[in-house]
Design an enzyme around this catalytic site. Sequence first.
Site, PDB file in Angstrom:
ATOM      1  N   SER A  43     -36.878 -12.765   1.249  1.00  0.00           N
ATOM      2  CA  SER A  43     -37.480 -11.500   1.687  1.00  0.00           C
ATOM      3  C   SER A  43     -38.640 -11.834   2.597  1.00  0.00           C
ATOM      4  O   SER A  43     -39.312 -12.857   2.404  1.00  0.00           O
ATOM      5  CB  SER A  43     -37.986 -10.748   0.462  1.00  0.00           C
ATOM      6  OG  SER A  43     -38.924  -9.761   0.841  1.00  0.00           O
ATOM      7  N   GLU A  47     -27.439  -6.648   0.040  1.00  0.00           N
ATOM      8  CA  GLU A  47     -27.440  -6.189  -1.354  1.00  0.00           C
ATOM      9  C   GLU A  47     -28.813  -6.354  -1.997  1.00  0.00           C
ATOM     10  O   GLU A  47     -29.047  -5.846  -3.079  1.00  0.00           O
ATOM     11  CB  GLU A  47     -26.378  -6.951  -2.155  1.00  0.00           C
ATOM     12  CG  GLU A  47     -24.966  -6.551  -1.777  1.00  0.00           C
ATOM     13  CD  GLU A  47     -23.902  -7.163  -2.667  1.00  0.00           C
ATOM     14  OE1 GLU A  47     -24.238  -8.063  -3.478  1.00  0.00           O
ATOM     15  OE2 GLU A  47     -22.733  -6.759  -2.531  1.00  0.00           O
ATOM     16  N   GLN A  85     -39.673   6.180   6.931  1.00  0.00           N
ATOM     17  CA  GLN A  85     -39.490   5.580   5.609  1.00  0.00           C
ATOM     18  C   GLN A  85     -40.760   4.927   5.066  1.00  0.00           C
ATOM     19  O   GLN A  85     -40.720   4.268   4.037  1.00  0.00           O
ATOM     20  CB  GLN A  85     -38.298   4.620   5.611  1.00  0.00           C
ATOM     21  CG  GLN A  85     -38.465   3.362   6.431  1.00  0.00           C
ATOM     22  CD  GLN A  85     -37.159   2.581   6.537  1.00  0.00           C
ATOM     23  OE1 GLN A  85     -36.274   2.918   7.310  1.00  0.00           O
ATOM     24  NE2 GLN A  85     -37.011   1.526   5.741  1.00  0.00           N
ATOM     25  N   GLU A  94     -33.580 -15.324   7.576  1.00  0.00           N
ATOM     26  CA  GLU A  94     -32.239 -15.832   7.282  1.00  0.00           C
ATOM     27  C   GLU A  94     -31.337 -14.759   6.640  1.00  0.00           C
ATOM     28  O   GLU A  94     -30.132 -14.725   6.894  1.00  0.00           O
ATOM     29  CB  GLU A  94     -32.397 -17.049   6.355  1.00  0.00           C
ATOM     30  CG  GLU A  94     -31.210 -17.955   6.238  1.00  0.00           C
ATOM     31  CD  GLU A  94     -30.653 -18.473   7.574  1.00  0.00           C
ATOM     32  OE1 GLU A  94     -31.418 -18.637   8.557  1.00  0.00           O
ATOM     33  OE2 GLU A  94     -29.423 -18.686   7.620  1.00  0.00           O
ATOM     34  N   GLY A  95     -31.934 -13.891   5.823  1.00  0.00           N
ATOM     35  CA  GLY A  95     -31.146 -12.818   5.196  1.00  0.00           C
ATOM     36  C   GLY A  95     -30.497 -11.929   6.253  1.00  0.00           C
ATOM     37  O   GLY A  95     -29.306 -11.614   6.175  1.00  0.00           O
ATOM     38  N   HIS A  96     -31.279 -11.537   7.284  1.00  0.00           N
ATOM     39  CA  HIS A  96     -30.708 -10.705   8.352  1.00  0.00           C
ATOM     40  C   HIS A  96     -29.621 -11.472   9.099  1.00  0.00           C
ATOM     41  O   HIS A  96     -28.585 -10.910   9.462  1.00  0.00           O
ATOM     42  CB  HIS A  96     -31.792 -10.332   9.383  1.00  0.00           C
ATOM     43  CG  HIS A  96     -32.894  -9.496   8.844  1.00  0.00           C
ATOM     44  ND1 HIS A  96     -34.172  -9.968   8.654  1.00  0.00           N
ATOM     45  CD2 HIS A  96     -32.925  -8.198   8.468  1.00  0.00           C
ATOM     46  CE1 HIS A  96     -34.937  -9.003   8.190  1.00  0.00           C
ATOM     47  NE2 HIS A  96     -34.212  -7.926   8.054  1.00  0.00           N
ATOM     48  N   LEU A 155     -36.930 -10.689  11.856  1.00  0.00           N
ATOM     49  CA  LEU A 155     -35.691 -11.188  11.258  1.00  0.00           C
ATOM     50  C   LEU A 155     -35.887 -12.504  10.526  1.00  0.00           C
ATOM     51  O   LEU A 155     -36.634 -13.365  10.964  1.00  0.00           O
ATOM     52  CB  LEU A 155     -34.645 -11.370  12.368  1.00  0.00           C
ATOM     53  CG  LEU A 155     -34.354 -10.119  13.198  1.00  0.00           C
ATOM     54  CD1 LEU A 155     -33.347 -10.443  14.303  1.00  0.00           C
ATOM     55  CD2 LEU A 155     -33.855  -8.968  12.333  1.00  0.00           C
ATOM     56  N   VAL A 182     -29.209 -13.559  -0.251  1.00  0.00           N
ATOM     57  CA  VAL A 182     -29.395 -14.979   0.072  1.00  0.00           C
ATOM     58  C   VAL A 182     -30.617 -15.437  -0.724  1.00  0.00           C
ATOM     59  O   VAL A 182     -31.659 -14.776  -0.711  1.00  0.00           O
ATOM     60  CB  VAL A 182     -29.645 -15.180   1.579  1.00  0.00           C
ATOM     61  CG1 VAL A 182     -29.781 -16.668   1.908  1.00  0.00           C
ATOM     62  CG2 VAL A 182     -28.518 -14.559   2.388  1.00  0.00           C
ATOM     63  N   GLN A 213     -31.033   1.064  -1.724  1.00  0.00           N
ATOM     64  CA  GLN A 213     -30.840   1.527  -0.338  1.00  0.00           C
ATOM     65  C   GLN A 213     -29.345   1.568   0.005  1.00  0.00           C
ATOM     66  O   GLN A 213     -28.850   2.530   0.592  1.00  0.00           O
ATOM     67  CB  GLN A 213     -31.583   0.596   0.615  1.00  0.00           C
ATOM     68  CG  GLN A 213     -31.194   0.781   2.073  1.00  0.00           C
ATOM     69  CD  GLN A 213     -32.084   0.002   3.022  1.00  0.00           C
ATOM     70  OE1 GLN A 213     -33.212   0.381   3.251  1.00  0.00           O
ATOM     71  NE2 GLN A 213     -31.579  -1.083   3.578  1.00  0.00           N
TER      72      GLN A 213
HETATM   73  O1  PAF Z   1     -33.371  -2.342   5.369  1.00  0.00           O
HETATM   74  C1  PAF Z   1     -33.950  -2.046   6.429  1.00  0.00           C
HETATM   75  O2  PAF Z   1     -34.340  -2.902   7.194  1.00  0.00           O
HETATM   76  C2  PAF Z   1     -34.169  -0.578   6.774  1.00  0.00           C
HETATM   77  O3  PAF Z   1     -34.429   0.167   5.627  1.00  0.00           O
HETATM   78  C3  PAF Z   1     -33.026   0.027   7.584  1.00  0.00           C
HETATM   79  C4  PAF Z   1     -31.720   0.059   6.811  1.00  0.00           C
HETATM   80  C5  PAF Z   1     -32.818  -0.751   8.865  1.00  0.00           C
HETATM   81  C6  PAF Z   1     -33.357   1.477   7.955  1.00  0.00           C
HETATM   82  O4  PAF Z   1     -34.530   1.545   8.700  1.00  0.00           O
END
Ligand code: PAF
Length: 284
Positions: free
Chosen positions: A188, A147, A60, A34-36, A32, A179, A152
Amino acid sequence: MQTVHALDPLRSATARLRANGTLALVPTMGALHEGHLTLVREARRRADAVAVSIFVNPLQFGANEDLDAYPRVLERDARLLEEEGVDLLWAPQVSAMYPDGFATSIGVSGVSEGLCGAARPGHFDGVATVVAKLFNQVRPDMAFFGEKDWQQLAVIRRMARDLDFTRPHVTAIHGVPIVREADGLAMSSRNAYLSANERAWAATLPAAMKAAIARIEGGEAPSSALAALADELAAAGFGPIDYAQLCDAASLAPLDAPIAAPMRLLVAARLGTTRLIDNMAVSA
Ligand code: PAF
């Protein structure tokens, strides 16, 4: 904050939280930043309780993408979430998420196909599949996505609409604005891979995008504004530009000329070995 790793305790925990009001979900893959945390704070602001999922989703990752190298720092992440007042951390094992024999995939055609979808075949199927599972598992009233990953977000919105993830399941999917660092670079986890020089050059990306948007909004043809953008990035040391595209903001259909509906400029470009993506709104 309660941390759960299996579906049965998750069901009891979410039932308890939902009984006391609205429940928000912030899906993440951990590591994680700052964006999260901005997503978490927005969720906190809008919902009575917040659940965060941390799951590095193998579906993914492409064959050429290093799933094993993806950072896994659950204890550190849990501490950060605790400090943000998160109620529930859902951290399933791969075997709980995809038990032996798992054989279902969700494909969202159209919006998944161009841009990053062209360079990463199957990536958005993996995202749509895991997010649908997370919605079913947690049954939140709302979910929050950055965003920064505009495509996604568009894929998830389409999937949620098409598969009826509406009341009493996810009622709303919120996109949270990007952010940015002080020099404009979108935050990122990949920025950490940039050398000191590359980090300084990276700020050219948002600056060149803003300049291209000003040209398009000023009436210049998108093709010529985007050519100038590509030249500016190349001059700043960016390597191949995967795409620099003006799109319909919802369908992501490429646009040769402005339209009245919301538009977005999306760019993916490499700087050294790091692939940076960014996107910005464009007005008609
Ligand atoms: O953006 C992410 O971190 C991932 O693509 C997500 C949405 C958690 C799905 O695994």
